[in-house]
Design a protein around this motif. Structure first.
Motif, PDB file in Angstrom:
ATOM      1  N   SER A 112       3.151   1.531  -3.557  1.00 40.25           N
ATOM      2  CA  SER A 112       2.581   1.330  -4.882  1.00 40.25           C
ATOM      3  C   SER A 112       1.738   2.533  -5.300  1.00 40.25           C
ATOM      4  CB  SER A 112       1.768   0.032  -4.908  1.00 40.25           C
ATOM      5  OG  SER A 112       1.348  -0.281  -6.201  1.00 40.25           O
ATOM      6  N   TYR A 121      -3.257  -3.216  -5.032  1.00 42.10           N
ATOM      7  CA  TYR A 121      -1.896  -2.695  -5.134  1.00 42.10           C
ATOM      8  C   TYR A 121      -0.959  -3.817  -5.538  1.00 42.10           C
ATOM      9  CZ  TYR A 121      -3.513   1.608  -3.073  1.00 42.10           C
ATOM     10  OH  TYR A 121      -4.191   2.780  -2.870  1.00 42.10           O
ATOM     11  N   HIS A 155      -6.590   3.883 -12.443  1.00 42.82           N
ATOM     12  CA  HIS A 155      -5.974   2.753 -11.749  1.00 42.82           C
ATOM     13  C   HIS A 155      -5.516   1.699 -12.763  1.00 42.82           C
ATOM     14  CE1 HIS A 155      -5.388  -0.609  -9.040  1.00 42.82           C
ATOM     15  NE2 HIS A 155      -5.532   0.212  -7.997  1.00 42.82           N
ATOM     16  N   TYR A 164       0.830  -1.210   0.000  1.00 39.74           N
ATOM     17  CA  TYR A 164       0.000   0.000   0.000  1.00 39.74           C
ATOM     18  C   TYR A 164       0.863   1.259   0.000  1.00 39.74           C
ATOM     19  CZ  TYR A 164      -3.621   3.336   1.459  1.00 39.74           C
ATOM     20  OH  TYR A 164      -4.481   4.408   1.527  1.00 39.74           O
TER      21      TYR A 164
END
Length: 276
Positions: free
Chosen positions: A142, A190, A219, A139
């Motif tokens: 990334s 992630y 994303h 987390y």
């Protein structure tokens, strides 16, 4: 009314430190307003925000301005600490519009229909300490987006123990799926070294016929999933009747940071896992 649905999801306390503004009348507590200070990413840099939470006024003392007075104390608290942004979630937006909070339109989740897939993805509810540490590292190191929250240990513990959190882990990646009454929502993913292909099975097969994806529009996993299947905007209410609101407490600092422009363009993302 506030705690019953939270307790049903396994959350019997706030997953963060709350600074309380208390209203008293003749020694009796008649109002409460919580301030949740946290850091979030904005243009690649961390900024402070003060979320408003647990706002309540005793019914016998409503309509005499107590909520507004408590909000004024919130503004004072924030300005003294150069906190220029205050978001909140609410089912009664008119209460906060009077103190300059504005509605912020959240994006719709994407619906992915899952049929005849060869993948099978195991999900976990119980995690080892090593797995938790691996998730924290992924987390932190990334994908960064505008709105990503710098979580406290208390907040992480709340996610790890929540009854509605399901985790999928590979050697280089993880995904978090949140289950609500009607849906499974992939709300976080992630990966290390851009190993997004390790998470594609999560997108292709959640163990259910349909999966909702609620991720920032840029994303990498969302982009990868769109190459393999159709993603359709869903009108499903994943916020359970609540809306997001924002308040630029210090307009000059908000303008300088780029937040004002970002809000106007609706580029700030509110992660579902960090709803307060």
């Amino acid at each position: 009314e506030h705690w019953a649905p939270r307790i049903a999801r396994g959350r019997n306390s706030f997953p963060f430190k709350v600074v309380s503004v208390i209203a008293e009348c003749k020694g009796i507590v008649v109002g409460h307003c919580g301030i949740f200070v946290f850091e979030f990413y904005l243009a690649g840099r961390r900024k402070k925000a003060a979320g408003l939470c647990a706002v309540a006024v005793d019914p016998d003392y409503q309509r005499i301005g107590i909520a507004g007075r408590m909000c004024d104390h919130v503004f004072k608290y924030c300005r003294e600490r150069r906190i220029f942004f205050s978001p909140l979630f609410t089912g009664v937006p008119k209460v906060y519009e009077k103190r300059n909070w504005q509605l912020y339109e959240l994006p719709n989740p994407k619906r992915l229909s899952i049929r005849n897939n060869v993948y099978h993805c195991p999900y976990q509810k119980e995690l080892s300490e090593q797995q938790k540490n691996d998730i924290l590292k992924l987390y932190s190191n990334s994908f960064i987006f505008d709105g990503k929250v710098e979580r406290s240990k208390q907040r992480w513990n709340s996610l790890f123990t929540c009854k509605t959190s399901y985790w999928h882990l590979t050697e280089n990646a993880y995904a978090l799926i949140i289950k609500d009454d009607n849906n499974y929502i992939l709300s976080e993913a992630y990966a290390r070294n851009d190993a997004w292909n390790e998470l594609l099975p999560v997108v292709m097969n959640s163990g259910k016929d349909e999966l909702l994806l609620y991720l920032p529009s840029n994303h990498p996993l969302l982009n990868e999933a769109s190459k393999h299947c159709a993603l359709i905007d869903s009108s499903e209410d994943i916020w359970h009747g609540e809306v997001a609101m924002v308040n630029m407490i210090d307009e000059n600092l908000a303008e300088q940071s780029g937040l004002t422009n970002m809000i106007a363009q609706k580029k700030l993302f509110f992660p579902l896992a960090d709803k307060f």
